[in-house]
Write an enzyme that holds these catalytic residues in place. Structure first.
Site, PDB file in Angstrom:
ATOM      1  CG  PHE A 125      -1.880   1.117   1.254  1.00 35.22           C
ATOM      2  CD1 PHE A 125      -2.811   1.279   0.241  1.00 35.22           C
ATOM      3  CD2 PHE A 125      -1.832   2.053   2.268  1.00 35.22           C
ATOM      4  CE1 PHE A 125      -3.681   2.352   0.240  1.00 35.22           C
ATOM      5  CE2 PHE A 125      -2.706   3.131   2.281  1.00 35.22           C
ATOM      6  CZ  PHE A 125      -3.629   3.285   1.265  1.00 35.22           C
TER       7      PHE A 125
ATOM      8  CG  ASP B  70       3.743  -1.931   6.484  1.00 34.59           C
ATOM      9  OD1 ASP B  70       2.792  -2.466   7.092  1.00 34.59           O
ATOM     10  OD2 ASP B  70       3.584  -1.116   5.555  1.00 34.59           O
TER      11      ASP B  70
ATOM     12  CG  HIS C  33      -0.865  -6.985   4.702  1.00 34.76           C
ATOM     13  ND1 HIS C  33      -0.477  -7.239   3.407  1.00 34.76           N
ATOM     14  CD2 HIS C  33      -1.504  -5.789   4.668  1.00 34.76           C
ATOM     15  CE1 HIS C  33      -0.848  -6.234   2.620  1.00 34.76           C
ATOM     16  NE2 HIS C  33      -1.461  -5.346   3.359  1.00 34.76           N
TER      17      HIS C  33
ATOM     18  CD  GLN D 225      -8.738   0.220   5.304  1.00 37.42           C
ATOM     19  OE1 GLN D 225      -8.416  -0.949   5.464  1.00 37.42           O
ATOM     20  NE2 GLN D 225      -9.255   0.689   4.189  1.00 37.42           N
TER      21      GLN D 225
ATOM     22  CE  LYS E 101      -5.267  -2.652   5.566  1.00 41.69           C
ATOM     23  NZ  LYS E 101      -3.973  -2.084   5.753  1.00 41.69           N
TER      24      LYS E 101
ATOM     25  NE  ARG F 202      -1.680  17.510  26.112  1.00 41.06           N
ATOM     26  CZ  ARG F 202      -2.612  17.602  25.144  1.00 41.06           C
ATOM     27  NH1 ARG F 202      -2.760  16.634  24.276  1.00 41.06           N
ATOM     28  NH2 ARG F 202      -3.383  18.664  25.084  1.00 41.06           N
TER      29      ARG F 202
ATOM     30  CE1 TYR G   9      -4.333  23.179  26.298  1.00 40.88           C
ATOM     31  CE2 TYR G   9      -4.952  23.975  28.466  1.00 40.88           C
ATOM     32  CZ  TYR G   9      -5.311  23.534  27.200  1.00 40.88           C
ATOM     33  OH  TYR G   9      -6.617  23.439  26.856  1.00 40.88           O
TER      34      TYR G   9
ATOM     35  NE  ARG H  97      -5.929  12.561  21.768  1.00 37.48           N
ATOM     36  CZ  ARG H  97      -5.791  13.890  21.781  1.00 37.48           C
ATOM     37  NH1 ARG H  97      -4.639  14.438  22.092  1.00 37.48           N
ATOM     38  NH2 ARG H  97      -6.811  14.664  21.478  1.00 37.48           N
TER      39      ARG H  97
HETATM   40  C1  LIG Z   1      -3.384  -0.711   5.195  1.00 37.65           C
HETATM   41  C2  LIG Z   1      -1.906  -0.593   5.079  1.00 37.65           C
HETATM   42  C3  LIG Z   1      -1.198   0.515   5.571  1.00 37.65           C
HETATM   43  C4  LIG Z   1      -1.865   1.774   6.047  1.00 37.65           C
HETATM   44  O1  LIG Z   1      -2.832   1.612   6.982  1.00 37.65           O
HETATM   45  P1  LIG Z   1      -4.060   2.665   7.118  1.00 37.65           P
HETATM   46  O2  LIG Z   1      -4.601   2.319   8.467  1.00 37.65           O
HETATM   47  O3  LIG Z   1      -5.004   2.376   6.009  1.00 37.65           O
HETATM   48  O4  LIG Z   1      -3.494   4.029   7.072  1.00 37.65           O
HETATM   49  C5  LIG Z   1       0.182   0.488   5.521  1.00 37.65           C
HETATM   50  N1  LIG Z   1       0.842  -0.565   4.995  1.00 37.65           N
HETATM   51  C6  LIG Z   1       0.203  -1.623   4.494  1.00 37.65           C
HETATM   52  C7  LIG Z   1       0.995  -2.759   3.947  1.00 37.65           C
HETATM   53  C8  LIG Z   1      -1.192  -1.665   4.500  1.00 37.65           C
HETATM   54  O5  LIG Z   1      -1.832  -2.693   3.947  1.00 37.65           O
END
Ligand SMILES: *Cc1c(COP(=O)(O)O)cnc(C)c1O
Length: 398
Positions: free
Chosen positions: A98, A168, A171, A194, A197, A226, A234, A244
């Site tokens: 992605f 990353d 997945h 997301q 997922k 923060r 603050y 968040r």
């Molecule tokens: C979905 C995804 C992201 C980004 O995630 P979002 O929550 O959609 O911003 C990053 N890397 C990979 C491989 C993804 O599949």
């Protein structure tokens, strides 16, 4: 031998149109109750649900720390910023992922360097080694489709060059490499929740790490820069952002996580039925396996078509499969470096980049089934095998 006519050519489809595949996302009364519980409380922010989810997710990945945030994309950017990566720095990324994996590097002002995949569909460690320069500040492989990349080689490479490996793991919820949770094998890892997922609140993200200093920095950056929880409201130490996770999202994620183990098992059982059923088909290749993956999340069931050995093009394969009732897709249409955003950059000439394995996947061989298909019944899996066998038998007519 007589074979039945393909549905695409006027024959009867293997799947009756009324026979549905599992829907996604999935939820039940638990999510409904959890949402109402938050709604009726006076703390819609900094309440107990975010903390509950972070503790549960850290335990799920076997990590010392989990810092939730609002997306996988934000997670990637925040990790890079926390590591002090910026202008003049290079980060190794795969071109078949992605966009966020690579755009996060640009967003902190650094340069993504694309490293092609091997037949695991993950970054090739030998090519990664060749791509390292004195400017390389991190390696960011993707556990593609849930297939964990060769983390032994990646870590060895990283430590030899004194650079971190950022996983990353968007997945790879619950993935285990030699029993170690994804996100904790390298310096840190990040996840997405997301809508598409395997664990989801529509939107959401998370970072896991065993590095306390990094965890503190990441926490601050997600929370407007923060100080530690309890420090004056603050009072801002870092150039942070508001990334968040909300209490409502966390409430859903706690429920989703309770279902995750069962879903992981079901997908794995179904994937092994497909692996067996499809292994012998000439011209069709699965992601290379590794016995060091002791638990694999399945986000995508990936197939690679060798057009000449199989007997038809991917385009016709996909059309035929869809007509038989199988929602398979051709995956990413182009390597990330061919996206307009990269071709239009002036900081680096991406028009000269060439990653043949990825280009082949995009142009003519790659295909995926989404994870919810693997939540189907055993009969559903046999339908998939029947559909693909039927296409193979009829390939010359396509
Ligand atoms: C979905 C995804 C992201 C980004 O995630 P979002 O929550 O959609 O911003 C990053 N890397 C990979 C491989 C993804 O599949």
């Amino acid at each position: 031998m007589t074979t039945s006519t393909l549905a695409l050519l006027g024959g009867k489809a293997v799947r009756h149109p009324d026979k549905n595949w599992p829907a996604w996302p999935q939820y039940d009364q638990r999510e409904e109750n959890a949402l109402l519980e938050v709604l009726h409380r006076d703390s819609w922010l900094f309440g107990p649900k975010v903390q509950e989810f972070e503790a549960a997710y850290a335990a799920f990945q076997g990590a010392d720390h989990c810092i939730s945030c609002n997306s996988g994309t934000a997670a990637a950017e925040i990790i890079l910023q926390a590591m002090g990566i910026g202008a003049g720095d290079e980060v190794l990324v795969p071109p078949y992922t992605f966009i966020a994996t690579a755009s996060a590097v640009l967003r902190v002002g650094a340069t993504p360097i694309f490293v092609d995949l091997d037949d695991s569909w993950c970054m090739d460690p030998d090519l990664a080694e060749k791509a390292i320069t004195p400017r390389t500040r991190a390696i960011m492989p993707v556990h593609f489709g849930g297939r964990i990349c060769d983390m032994d080689k990646m870590n060895e490479l990283g430590s030899r060059h004194g650079i971190p490996v950022i996983e990353d793991a968007c997945h790879s919820w619950g993935g285990r490499w030699k029993s170690q949770g994804t996100g904790t094998i390298g310096a840190c890892g990040f996840f997405s929740f997301q809508a598409s997922k395997n664990i989801t609140a529509g939107e959401g993200g998370g970072i896991v790490t065993n590095d306390e200093e990094l965890a503190t920095k990441v926490r601050s950056l997600t929370n407007c820069g923060r100080g530690k929880p309890g420090s004056p409201w603050y009072y801002h130490l870092n150039v942070g952002t508001n990334a968040r996770l909300s209490e409502f999202q966390a409430a859903i994620l706690v429920c989703q996580l309770e279902r995750a183990e069962e879903h992981i098992l079901r997908r794995a059982e179904n994937a092994s039925i497909l692996n067996q059923g499809l292994a012998e088909i000439e011209g069709l290749h699965l992601q290379r396996k590794s016995n060091r993956i002791t638990r694999r999340a399945w986000h995508l069931y990936c197939l690679r078509l060798d057009e000449s050995a199989f007997g038809c093009t991917r385009e016709r394969f996909v059309e035929a499969a869809v007509a038989e009732g199988l929602p398979i897709t051709a995956g990413y249409p182009m390597p990330i470096y061919k996206q307009p955003v990269f071709q239009n950059l002036t900081c680096y000439d991406y028009s000269t980049v060439s990653c043949p394995f990825t280009e082949d996947l995009c142009a003519k061989s790659g295909m995926w089934l989404p994870h919810q298909i693997l939540l189907g019944t055993e009969e559903d899996m046999h339908d998939i095998v029947s559909i693909i066998r039927k296409i193979k038998e009829n390939a010359s007519s396509l």
